[in-house]
Motif scaffolding. Structure first.
Motif, PDB file in Angstrom:
ATOM      1  N   GLN A   1       0.816  -1.215   0.000  1.00 13.68           N
ATOM      2  CA  GLN A   1       0.000   0.000   0.000  1.00 13.68           C
ATOM      3  C   GLN A   1       0.849   1.263   0.000  1.00 13.68           C
ATOM      4  O   GLN A   1       0.396   2.307  -0.465  1.00 13.68           O
ATOM      5  N   SER A   2       2.067   1.185   0.525  1.00 14.19           N
ATOM      6  CA  SER A   2       2.912   2.371   0.619  1.00 14.19           C
ATOM      7  C   SER A   2       4.094   2.348  -0.337  1.00 14.19           C
ATOM      8  O   SER A   2       4.814   3.336  -0.429  1.00 14.19           O
ATOM      9  N   SER A   3       4.305   1.242  -1.035  1.00 11.73           N
ATOM     10  CA  SER A   3       5.494   1.125  -1.872  1.00 11.73           C
ATOM     11  C   SER A   3       5.222   1.566  -3.302  1.00 11.73           C
ATOM     12  O   SER A   3       4.073   1.674  -3.735  1.00 11.73           O
ATOM     13  N   LEU A   4       6.306   1.805  -4.019  1.00  8.59           N
ATOM     14  CA  LEU A   4       6.218   2.272  -5.394  1.00  8.59           C
ATOM     15  C   LEU A   4       6.511   1.141  -6.377  1.00  8.59           C
ATOM     16  O   LEU A   4       5.769   0.940  -7.346  1.00  8.59           O
ATOM     17  N   LYS A   5       7.572   0.390  -6.138  1.00  2.88           N
ATOM     18  CA  LYS A   5       7.949  -0.718  -7.008  1.00  2.88           C
ATOM     19  C   LYS A   5       8.178  -1.966  -6.180  1.00  2.88           C
ATOM     20  O   LYS A   5       8.526  -1.897  -4.991  1.00  2.88           O
ATOM     21  N   THR A   6       8.013  -3.122  -6.841  1.00  2.00           N
ATOM     22  CA  THR A   6       8.197  -4.413  -6.188  1.00  2.00           C
ATOM     23  C   THR A   6       9.157  -5.264  -7.008  1.00  2.00           C
ATOM     24  O   THR A   6       9.023  -5.356  -8.234  1.00  2.00           O
ATOM     25  N   SER A   7      10.117  -5.855  -6.326  1.00  2.00           N
ATOM     26  CA  SER A   7      11.013  -6.835  -6.943  1.00  2.00           C
ATOM     27  C   SER A   7      10.593  -8.214  -6.458  1.00  2.00           C
ATOM     28  O   SER A   7      10.642  -8.502  -5.258  1.00  2.00           O
ATOM     29  N   LEU A   8      10.165  -9.060  -7.392  1.00  2.00           N
ATOM     30  CA  LEU A   8       9.726 -10.423  -7.081  1.00  2.00           C
ATOM     31  C   LEU A   8      10.777 -11.395  -7.586  1.00  2.00           C
ATOM     32  O   LEU A   8      11.087 -11.408  -8.778  1.00  2.00           O
ATOM     33  N   ARG A   9      11.324 -12.199  -6.674  1.00  2.00           N
ATOM     34  CA  ARG A   9      12.355 -13.168  -7.042  1.00  2.00           C
ATOM     35  C   ARG A   9      12.032 -14.520  -6.416  1.00  2.00           C
ATOM     36  O   ARG A   9      11.498 -14.585  -5.300  1.00  2.00           O
ATOM     37  N   ILE A  10      12.371 -15.573  -7.124  1.00  2.00           N
ATOM     38  CA  ILE A  10      12.209 -16.942  -6.629  1.00  2.00           C
ATOM     39  C   ILE A  10      13.484 -17.709  -6.964  1.00  2.00           C
ATOM     40  O   ILE A  10      13.979 -17.626  -8.099  1.00  2.00           O
ATOM     41  N   ASP A  11      14.012 -18.445  -5.982  1.00  2.00           N
ATOM     42  CA  ASP A  11      15.206 -19.240  -6.267  1.00  2.00           C
ATOM     43  C   ASP A  11      14.812 -20.659  -6.649  1.00  2.00           C
ATOM     44  O   ASP A  11      13.629 -21.007  -6.702  1.00  2.00           O
ATOM     45  N   ASP A  12      15.819 -21.492  -6.930  1.00  2.00           N
ATOM     46  CA  ASP A  12      15.537 -22.827  -7.444  1.00  2.00           C
ATOM     47  C   ASP A  12      14.892 -23.747  -6.422  1.00  2.00           C
ATOM     48  O   ASP A  12      14.401 -24.822  -6.775  1.00  2.00           O
ATOM     49  N   GLU A  13      14.869 -23.355  -5.131  1.00  2.00           N
ATOM     50  CA  GLU A  13      14.185 -24.144  -4.117  1.00  2.00           C
ATOM     51  C   GLU A  13      12.806 -23.586  -3.783  1.00  2.00           C
ATOM     52  O   GLU A  13      12.131 -24.099  -2.902  1.00  2.00           O
ATOM     53  N   GLY A  14      12.406 -22.530  -4.480  1.00  5.53           N
ATOM     54  CA  GLY A  14      11.077 -21.967  -4.280  1.00  5.53           C
ATOM     55  C   GLY A  14      10.986 -20.859  -3.258  1.00  5.53           C
ATOM     56  O   GLY A  14       9.884 -20.339  -3.009  1.00  5.53           O
ATOM     57  N   LEU A  15      12.095 -20.471  -2.648  1.00  7.47           N
ATOM     58  CA  LEU A  15      12.047 -19.375  -1.681  1.00  7.47           C
ATOM     59  C   LEU A  15      11.661 -18.085  -2.395  1.00  7.47           C
ATOM     60  O   LEU A  15      12.303 -17.670  -3.359  1.00  7.47           O
ATOM     61  N   LEU A  16      10.603 -17.459  -1.908  1.00  5.60           N
ATOM     62  CA  LEU A  16      10.078 -16.239  -2.513  1.00  5.60           C
ATOM     63  C   LEU A  16      10.632 -15.023  -1.787  1.00  5.60           C
ATOM     64  O   LEU A  16      10.587 -14.935  -0.557  1.00  5.60           O
ATOM     65  N   SER A  17      11.159 -14.076  -2.565  1.00  5.20           N
ATOM     66  CA  SER A  17      11.653 -12.816  -2.021  1.00  5.20           C
ATOM     67  C   SER A  17      10.871 -11.678  -2.657  1.00  5.20           C
ATOM     68  O   SER A  17      10.815 -11.563  -3.883  1.00  5.20           O
ATOM     69  N   LEU A  18      10.273 -10.843  -1.809  1.00  2.00           N
ATOM     70  CA  LEU A  18       9.550  -9.658  -2.267  1.00  2.00           C
ATOM     71  C   LEU A  18      10.206  -8.437  -1.640  1.00  2.00           C
ATOM     72  O   LEU A  18      10.218  -8.286  -0.413  1.00  2.00           O
ATOM     73  N   GLN A  19      10.757  -7.574  -2.476  1.00  2.61           N
ATOM     74  CA  GLN A  19      11.361  -6.330  -2.010  1.00  2.61           C
ATOM     75  C   GLN A  19      10.483  -5.164  -2.437  1.00  2.61           C
ATOM     76  O   GLN A  19      10.124  -5.058  -3.610  1.00  2.61           O
ATOM     77  N   PHE A  20      10.168  -4.295  -1.477  1.00  2.00           N
ATOM     78  CA  PHE A  20       9.291  -3.153  -1.744  1.00  2.00           C
ATOM     79  C   PHE A  20      10.068  -1.857  -1.537  1.00  2.00           C
ATOM     80  O   PHE A  20      10.599  -1.616  -0.452  1.00  2.00           O
ATOM     81  N   MET A  21      10.143  -1.051  -2.566  1.00  4.94           N
ATOM     82  CA  MET A  21      10.793   0.252  -2.460  1.00  4.94           C
ATOM     83  C   MET A  21       9.790   1.254  -1.910  1.00  4.94           C
ATOM     84  O   MET A  21       8.715   1.454  -2.474  1.00  4.94           O
ATOM     85  N   MET A  22      10.137   1.855  -0.798  1.00  4.08           N
ATOM     86  CA  MET A  22       9.236   2.767  -0.093  1.00  4.08           C
ATOM     87  C   MET A  22       9.661   4.203  -0.378  1.00  4.08           C
ATOM     88  O   MET A  22      10.651   4.692   0.170  1.00  4.08           O
TER      89      MET A  22
END
Length: 356
Positions: A311-332
């Motif tokens: 709700q407060s972020s501008l852009k989102t970086s969505l990444r997934i590694d080969d084991e399925g770990l999900l990383s979501l980075q939000f630029m505020m």
């Protein structure tokens, strides 16, 4: 706390709404770990040993930031402690919900920076003088018209920390293990103030989810609004969500029209399945890196915890590694400070996949 007592951390800002927005993005678990460093500090929470979230709050978010790790050491004889001991001295846990209540003691923590707010009248009885939940709080309301020496001295000190008439200011300090986290919140230098002392605990081991960038099988950057709208439209009873990535289509309009979408969200709940496709368009997906089709499933309750940060972020970086770990980075995005510079911070979520 005595004024001359050394502090591990002293930080102040004349308008704390951006700081509150960063904390709100990870405020889905009450117990939070705080780790202080010279360039800022982090606030981390976890849920069900499957989800962790961290708000990275850099020192330039504040107008004043002083970090003194030696203040936590009772004597010079301990100056030779190793790095692990130093990190322990600057880490603690707090009730995050209580901290948010203290920041919102004047009802101003939820306003976005730059929005107008009505002037609040200060009443002597002070209905909202509660320090917030599990912390020890006290509100000290001082009127502008008082001319006694004590009030004059107090307002002079407030003027050093807060810029008058520019939102609600905050001064935060921490004296080390065994001491509370102390907040001084003031609407303006001559107006009502509140002092809150929030109990701290010794840090406990937490779930560590390390994302390996070299092993990433899907990397996407998109506007946060696209992901926020998709998650918001899903029913709260949704049980799981599958993130499907496909390689970008080769050049050419014909090939692009037949290629599967680079990103597809498939939500499954008690009432059926919903699929949402993101077109292969630079206006939707800023970047997309995917060598071969990938698909991983997550518990929707965990992924939806990111909605507050979205709700407060501008852009989102969505990444997934080969084991399925999900990383979501939000630029505020932050309001522009004096000199034209911005002091962006970011929030990151890590989520483990469901076993198929």
């Amino acid at each position: 706390m005595a004024e001359d007592q050394p502090r591990v951390l002293t930080a102040s800002v004349h308008d704390f709404r951006y700081f509150a927005a960063l904390l709100r993005g990870v405020n889905f678990a009450n117990r939070a770990s705080v780790s202080i460093a010279a360039d800022g500090f982090t606030v981390s929470v976890e849920e069900a040993r499957c989800l962790t979230a961290t708000a990275f709050i850099f020192s330039h978010v504040f107008d004043e930031y002083v970090y003194n790790p030696d203040a936590a050491r009772p004597s010079q004889s301990q100056a030779s402690q190793d790095d692990d001991d130093e990190l322990t001295a600057t880490a603690f846990e707090i009730p995050l919900g209580t901290l948010m209540e203290c920041l919102n003691i004047f009802g101003t923590a939820g306003l976005a920076p730059g929005t107008s707010q009505k002037k609040k009248k200060a009443h002597g009885d002070g209905d909202d003088s509660d320090g917030g939940g599990g912390g020890r709080g006290k509100a000290d309301r001082k009127g502008k018209g008082r001319a006694d020496a004590d009030d004059a001295g107090g307002n002079a000190r407030l003027d050093q920390w807060f810029a008058p008439g520019k939102g609600t200011g905050m001064r935060m300090s921490y004296a080390g293990p065994g001491h509370p986290l102390t907040l001084l919140v003031a609407e303006e230098s001559g107006g009502p103030t509140a002092t809150c002392e929030i109990t701290t605990w010794d840090p406990e081991p937490r779930l560590e989810l390390a994302f390996d960038s070299d092993a990433a099988v899907l990397k996407i950057i998109l506007k946060s609004s696209w992901l926020r709208d998709a998650l918001s439209e899903l029913d709260n009873n949704t049980e799981r969500i599958t993130i499907i990535g496909n390689p970008p289509a080769p050049p050419g309009r014909a090939a692009r029209s037949k290629a599967p979408p680079c990103l597809r969200l498939r939500a499954v709940g008690p009432y059926g399945t919903t699929e949402m496709d993101y077109p292969n368009d630079r206006e939707v997906l800023e970047t997309c890196e995917c060598a071969q089709p990938v698909s991983f499933t997550y518990r929707f309750q965990h992924v939806s915890r990111a909605l507050r940060a979205l709700q407060s972020s501008l852009k989102t970086s969505l990444r997934i590694d080969d084991e399925g770990l999900l990383s979501l980075q939000f630029m505020m995005p932050a309001p522009r400070k004096a000199g034209g510079r911005r002091s962006e911070a970011f929030i990151e979520f890590w989520c483990l996949p469901l076993e198929e």
